[in-house]
Design an enzyme around this catalytic site. Structure first.
Site, mmCIF file in Angstrom:
data_model
loop_
_atom_site.group_PDB
_atom_site.id
_atom_site.type_symbol
_atom_site.label_atom_id
_atom_site.label_comp_id
_atom_site.label_asym_id
_atom_site.label_seq_id
_atom_site.Cartn_x
_atom_site.Cartn_y
_atom_site.Cartn_z
ATOM 1 N N LYS A 116 15.357 -7.995 -6.759
ATOM 2 C CA LYS A 116 14.778 -7.467 -5.661
ATOM 3 C C LYS A 116 15.376 -8.115 -4.285
ATOM 4 O O LYS A 116 16.257 -9.204 -4.283
ATOM 5 C CB LYS A 116 13.227 -8.281 -5.426
ATOM 6 C CG LYS A 116 12.374 -7.314 -4.334
ATOM 7 C CD LYS A 116 11.469 -6.212 -5.221
ATOM 8 C CE LYS A 116 10.742 -5.267 -4.605
ATOM 9 N NZ LYS A 116 10.221 -4.573 -4.831
ATOM 10 N N GLY A 172 -5.078 -2.584 2.555
ATOM 11 C CA GLY A 172 -4.302 -2.110 2.222
ATOM 12 C C GLY A 172 -4.278 -0.750 1.887
ATOM 13 O O GLY A 172 -4.283 -0.225 1.060
ATOM 14 N N VAL A 173 -3.753 0.348 3.383
ATOM 15 C CA VAL A 173 -3.619 1.667 2.481
ATOM 16 C C VAL A 173 -2.550 2.152 3.583
ATOM 17 O O VAL A 173 -2.641 3.489 4.002
ATOM 18 C CB VAL A 173 -5.310 2.145 3.184
ATOM 19 C CG1 VAL A 173 -6.359 2.089 2.527
ATOM 20 C CG2 VAL A 173 -5.451 1.980 4.910
ATOM 21 N N GLY A 174 -1.252 1.912 3.326
ATOM 22 C CA GLY A 174 0.293 2.582 3.453
ATOM 23 C C GLY A 174 0.432 3.674 2.739
ATOM 24 O O GLY A 174 -0.751 4.298 2.377
ATOM 25 N N HIS A 175 1.562 3.280 2.242
ATOM 26 C CA HIS A 175 2.647 3.796 1.945
ATOM 27 C C HIS A 175 1.764 4.799 0.417
ATOM 28 O O HIS A 175 0.459 5.747 0.468
ATOM 29 C CB HIS A 175 3.533 4.388 1.725
ATOM 30 C CG HIS A 175 4.702 5.012 2.924
ATOM 31 N ND1 HIS A 175 4.371 5.947 3.627
ATOM 32 C CD2 HIS A 175 5.155 3.578 3.829
ATOM 33 C CE1 HIS A 175 4.994 5.625 4.786
ATOM 34 N NE2 HIS A 175 5.833 4.512 4.413
ATOM 35 N N VAL A 176 1.067 3.618 -0.326
ATOM 36 C CA VAL A 176 0.807 3.534 -2.077
ATOM 37 C C VAL A 176 -1.025 3.953 -1.139
ATOM 38 O O VAL A 176 -1.228 4.147 -1.706
ATOM 39 C CB VAL A 176 1.098 2.912 -2.489
ATOM 40 C CG1 VAL A 176 0.982 2.841 -4.352
ATOM 41 C CG2 VAL A 176 3.212 3.164 -2.089
#
Length: 367
Positions: free
Chosen positions: A93, A193-197
């Protein structure tokens, strides 16, 4: 062999080599370039199964020590994620220290790509929080050791939908264990958390007619997802106190900790965030004591890695989704192993991953 031992945030953050030794990494590379402002850290945890593959995260860390701790924990998780998913990959990472909305530039990403190139294939990068497929295009200009490229360049594109699908499969398996059925219809589910994923996960949950509660640091994203899927918006702190069936952490890690566990009223935790347990040896058992079923993060969020890996061996979207769907069965297997051995689910998943790494280490050396 990857040693399973107690892992926690280091109190003595002044000891860089102490941290690296604690997490048993093969290599950690510090990258700095004055002209572009690049400050990055690449962590290669284990390459027994193959080259280390893992995304590059760009984030405004409070300190360099915090960034180092994050890359060490994240790269270690990638080792287990690849191993338990049956992929011929090691764990790695990287983090770029900075504000992705202000500090990112073509020159910075390409300079970072040069550092990746100098690792001669031991590390393959991809997108993560704060980076995009466009950033991977810039990195590709400097090195071939990059995945997650746009479909127009022969890549697999955005891995977020596949990551969300794997998380969804793991959540359904956990629901089956907790409620006797894997149907999520009518279930109260909080998504942090409602980002991309997270956004793609909410879409899947909405299709099952779940009752969805969402929170995020970005107000515009909250409004968009709420309007599109009928999810109820709650505050960042309120998310821990909701009376829900399932809590789904889909932002940054360590949200399951001493301050939050007593507040949680859910029966299942299943999300796509990495390193959800602040200290797996403390908070994994604590969830068992509280009767909460935890779906191990590195197992159920492996869809994105599966998708990117399939790009390396010859991309086929149907095959990537089919392999990701197996997360459902793997999750049930982990629950069974944990019960059989009287251990918490995260440890059971780690043991299963370590077993594969140990067996392969006997027939090959590190990458």
């Amino acid at each position: 062999m990857v040693e399973i031992k107690e892992v926690e945030l280091k109190k003595d953050t002044s000891s860089i080599f102490g941290q690296i030794s604690e997490y048993n990494h093969e290599k950690v590379v510090f990258c700095h370039d004055h002209d572009t402002g690049l400050k990055a850290i690449i962590g290669i945890h284990n390459t027994v199964l193959g080259p280390a593959l893992g995304g590059t995260r760009m984030w405004s860390y409070a300190s360099d020590a915090e960034a180092l701790n994050d890359v060490l924990r994240l790269s270690r998780g990638m080792t287990y994620k690849a191993a338990i998913s049956g992929l011929n990959l090691g764990g790695g990472k990287a983090v770029i220290i900075g504000d992705a909305k202000k500090d990112k530039s073509e020159a910075l990403m390409r300079r970072y790509g040069r550092f990746v190139k100098n690792l001669n294939g031991a590390y393959i990068t991809a997108e993560d929080v704060g980076t995009t497929t466009k950033d991977m295009e810039y990195i590709k200009m400097e090195t071939d050791h990059v995945a997650g490229l746009p479909e127009s360049m022969g890549g697999s594109g955005d891995p977020s939908p596949v990551t969300a699908y794997g998380t969804y499969m793991g959540m359904k398996a956990a629901a089956k264990k907790a409620f006797g059925s894997d149907s999520l219809e009518g279930k109260k589910i909080s998504v942090q958390g409602v980002g991309h994923v997270g956004g793609y996960l909410v879409e899947l949950l909405a299709k099952e007619n779940a009752q969805i509660f969402i929170t995020d640091i970005y107000e515009d994203r909250l409004r968009e997802i709420s309007s599109k899927y009928g999810a109820k918006v709650v505050s960042m702190e309120e998310i821990y106190d909701l009376d829900v069936d399932i809590y789904s952490p889909c932002a940054l890690g360590a949200t399951i900790n001493d301050n939050t566990i007593d507040r949680l009223k859910c029966q299942v935790i299943a999300g796509c965030a990495n390193n959800q347990l602040r200290d797996e040896n403390v908070h994994g058992p604590a969830l068992v004591q509280k009767g909460i079923i935890y779906a191990p993060d590195f197992l159920i969020n492996a869809g994105g890695l599966i998708n990117v890996y399939s790009e390396l061996i010859g991309y086929n979207r149907e095959s990537a989704y089919a392999q990701t769907e197996r997360i459902y069965g793997y999750t049930l297997d982990i629950f069974e192993l944990a019960e059989k051995e009287g251990i918490h689910n995260q440890l059971a998943a780690m043991k299963m991953a370590e077993k594969r790494i140990t067996s392969i280490s006997k027939i090959k050396s590190k990458y």
